[in-house]
Motif scaffolding. Sequence first.
Motif, PDB file in Angstrom:
ATOM      1  N   GLY A  75      46.939  34.180  47.294  1.00 16.16           N
ATOM      2  CA  GLY A  75      47.375  35.237  48.189  1.00 16.16           C
ATOM      3  C   GLY A  75      46.358  35.605  49.251  1.00 16.16           C
ATOM      4  O   GLY A  75      45.146  35.562  49.017  1.00 16.16           O
ATOM      5  N   ASN A  76      46.859  36.014  50.421  1.00 13.55           N
ATOM      6  CA  ASN A  76      45.967  36.280  51.553  1.00 13.55           C
ATOM      7  C   ASN A  76      45.379  37.690  51.545  1.00 13.55           C
ATOM      8  O   ASN A  76      44.771  38.121  52.525  1.00 13.55           O
ATOM      9  N   SER A  77      45.504  38.418  50.432  1.00 10.01           N
ATOM     10  CA  SER A  77      44.825  39.707  50.299  1.00 10.01           C
ATOM     11  C   SER A  77      43.420  39.554  49.738  1.00 10.01           C
ATOM     12  O   SER A  77      42.747  40.551  49.456  1.00 10.01           O
ATOM     13  N   PHE A  78      42.954  38.322  49.579  1.00  6.61           N
ATOM     14  CA  PHE A  78      41.619  38.050  49.036  1.00  6.61           C
ATOM     15  C   PHE A  78      40.550  38.719  49.905  1.00  6.61           C
ATOM     16  O   PHE A  78      40.496  38.502  51.114  1.00  6.61           O
ATOM     17  N   GLY A 132      46.361  43.367  37.539  1.00  4.14           N
ATOM     18  CA  GLY A 132      44.948  43.718  37.428  1.00  4.14           C
ATOM     19  C   GLY A 132      44.147  42.790  36.540  1.00  4.14           C
ATOM     20  O   GLY A 132      42.910  42.847  36.526  1.00  4.14           O
ATOM     21  N   PHE A 133      44.825  41.897  35.798  1.00  2.00           N
ATOM     22  CA  PHE A 133      44.122  41.002  34.876  1.00  2.00           C
ATOM     23  C   PHE A 133      43.292  40.001  35.655  1.00  2.00           C
ATOM     24  O   PHE A 133      43.709  39.470  36.676  1.00  2.00           O
ATOM     25  N   ARG A 134      42.093  39.710  35.128  1.00  2.00           N
ATOM     26  CA  ARG A 134      41.236  38.670  35.710  1.00  2.00           C
ATOM     27  C   ARG A 134      40.340  38.086  34.620  1.00  2.00           C
ATOM     28  O   ARG A 134      40.116  38.719  33.579  1.00  2.00           O
ATOM     29  N   GLY A 143      35.192  28.514  36.748  1.00  2.00           N
ATOM     30  CA  GLY A 143      36.295  28.905  37.616  1.00  2.00           C
ATOM     31  C   GLY A 143      36.673  30.358  37.394  1.00  2.00           C
ATOM     32  O   GLY A 143      36.387  30.950  36.344  1.00  2.00           O
ATOM     33  N   ASP A 144      37.332  30.934  38.396  1.00  2.00           N
ATOM     34  CA  ASP A 144      37.706  32.346  38.383  1.00  2.00           C
ATOM     35  C   ASP A 144      39.215  32.487  38.612  1.00  2.00           C
ATOM     36  O   ASP A 144      39.809  31.747  39.399  1.00  2.00           O
ATOM     37  N   TYR A 145      39.813  33.490  37.962  1.00  2.00           N
ATOM     38  CA  TYR A 145      41.251  33.729  38.069  1.00  2.00           C
ATOM     39  C   TYR A 145      41.518  35.220  38.205  1.00  2.00           C
ATOM     40  O   TYR A 145      40.969  36.030  37.446  1.00  2.00           O
ATOM     41  N   LEU A 146      42.372  35.583  39.165  1.00  2.00           N
ATOM     42  CA  LEU A 146      42.797  36.963  39.358  1.00  2.00           C
ATOM     43  C   LEU A 146      44.318  36.964  39.469  1.00  2.00           C
ATOM     44  O   LEU A 146      44.879  36.421  40.412  1.00  2.00           O
ATOM     45  N   PHE A 147      44.988  37.554  38.479  1.00  2.00           N
ATOM     46  CA  PHE A 147      46.451  37.528  38.395  1.00  2.00           C
ATOM     47  C   PHE A 147      47.096  38.283  39.558  1.00  2.00           C
ATOM     48  O   PHE A 147      46.641  39.361  39.940  1.00  2.00           O
ATOM     49  N   GLY A 148      48.194  37.709  40.086  1.00  2.00           N
ATOM     50  CA  GLY A 148      48.876  38.366  41.190  1.00  2.00           C
ATOM     51  C   GLY A 148      50.329  37.951  41.347  1.00  2.00           C
ATOM     52  O   GLY A 148      50.839  37.943  42.465  1.00  2.00           O
ATOM     53  N   PRO A 162      47.152  41.916  44.236  1.00  2.00           N
ATOM     54  CA  PRO A 162      47.491  40.927  45.258  1.00  2.00           C
ATOM     55  C   PRO A 162      48.986  40.801  45.507  1.00  2.00           C
ATOM     56  O   PRO A 162      49.413  40.522  46.630  1.00  2.00           O
ATOM     57  N   ALA A 163      49.803  41.017  44.471  1.00  2.00           N
ATOM     58  CA  ALA A 163      51.254  40.882  44.643  1.00  2.00           C
ATOM     59  C   ALA A 163      51.811  41.929  45.598  1.00  2.00           C
ATOM     60  O   ALA A 163      52.823  41.706  46.257  1.00  2.00           O
ATOM     61  N   LYS A 164      51.147  43.069  45.688  1.00  2.00           N
ATOM     62  CA  LYS A 164      51.606  44.135  46.573  1.00  2.00           C
ATOM     63  C   LYS A 164      50.929  44.081  47.943  1.00  2.00           C
ATOM     64  O   LYS A 164      51.499  44.534  48.936  1.00  2.00           O
TER      65      LYS A 164
END
Length: 347
Positions: free
Chosen positions: A51-54, A139-141, A276-281, A65-67
């Motif tokens: 997502g482009n809210s990074f 919010g999960f990461r 590696g890194d993960y941020l749920f969205g 990020p979904a919002k």
Amino acid sequence: MLWNSLTALALVAPSNALIRFGCSQLVVDRLDPLVEPGNTPSAHLHQIIGGNSFTPDMRHDVMDPAKLSTCTTCQPADDFSNYWTAPLFFKARNGTYKRVPQKPNSGFEGQIGGMTVYYMQNQLADFAQKAKVKAFPPGFRMIIGSPTSGTRAEADKFPQLTYTCLQDMSTRFPETKNFPKKPCPAGIMVNLRFPTCWDGKNLDSPDHMAHITYPATGTFESQGPCPGSHPVRVPQVMFEVIYETKEFNDLAQWPEDGSQPFVYSFGDQTGFANHGDYLFGWKDDALQKIMDDECFVNCKSMRTQSIEAMNSCSVSRKVDEDIGDSTWIAALPGQHHSEKKARSYHA
């Protein structure tokens, strides 16, 4: 090869969901909103998709990020998650560096860089995918691996981080814990498989890992139960990052002592520091609906977008520096003189 077998056997019987999709590059920048929130620049370079809210600061209490995203580089139209890893560089004999480009996996030709992402309920070779999983909450990461791992013993703490030297695009074995020591005709695949058991309470933890773990038997593939401390089974997230090494496969360019020439953006030349890194969205309950579906790879419950739409989503780099895309650079970004600092997880 394995993937062809998976596709064929998926037609035999219905299964719960396993999805595999491509994500184009969002940006390559020196930002790290999980480990160094707000720092611009962060200690080392990352390649980011989704997502482009990074942004440099993505605290879970204010960032969804979904919002906030208006587009995503990933094939699922409802996936605004962010996924990132450290880029790979080639170190020339004269000590200069050039970034190794990424290329799409088979089936995603036309995608610009990025990686392939999987969400699955059981191991990749389990065609039934019978286990039920709970999708991650907003919010999960999480993080897997450590950039400070410098030995095989340290790397073995993360058994599901490996490399594959691609003889062709269907190669999947053998896997190694360190960078390949010989040229790879079709590139180097970096494999990252995240833990699958969650404590059910915390969206994050101080080291970004304590709230998640593997099954009590130690590995996802074992299909063992989750431990009591982490009772909630979640999908396994998996990255495949393919580095196109053809420009650098001439042994005349490799070190004269016979060692391998590839190095991560933070200076690791062994490969043991893979992470590696993960941020749920994902939007609303889109991921849960897919995971509850009886589908394999091509799921009707997953809304998709075109590769053209994926490629058109991007953000501008916030750190203005030469990252070695078209020219050779004297030092890795952020790894010279006073800026040099080790990334820490405060474990």
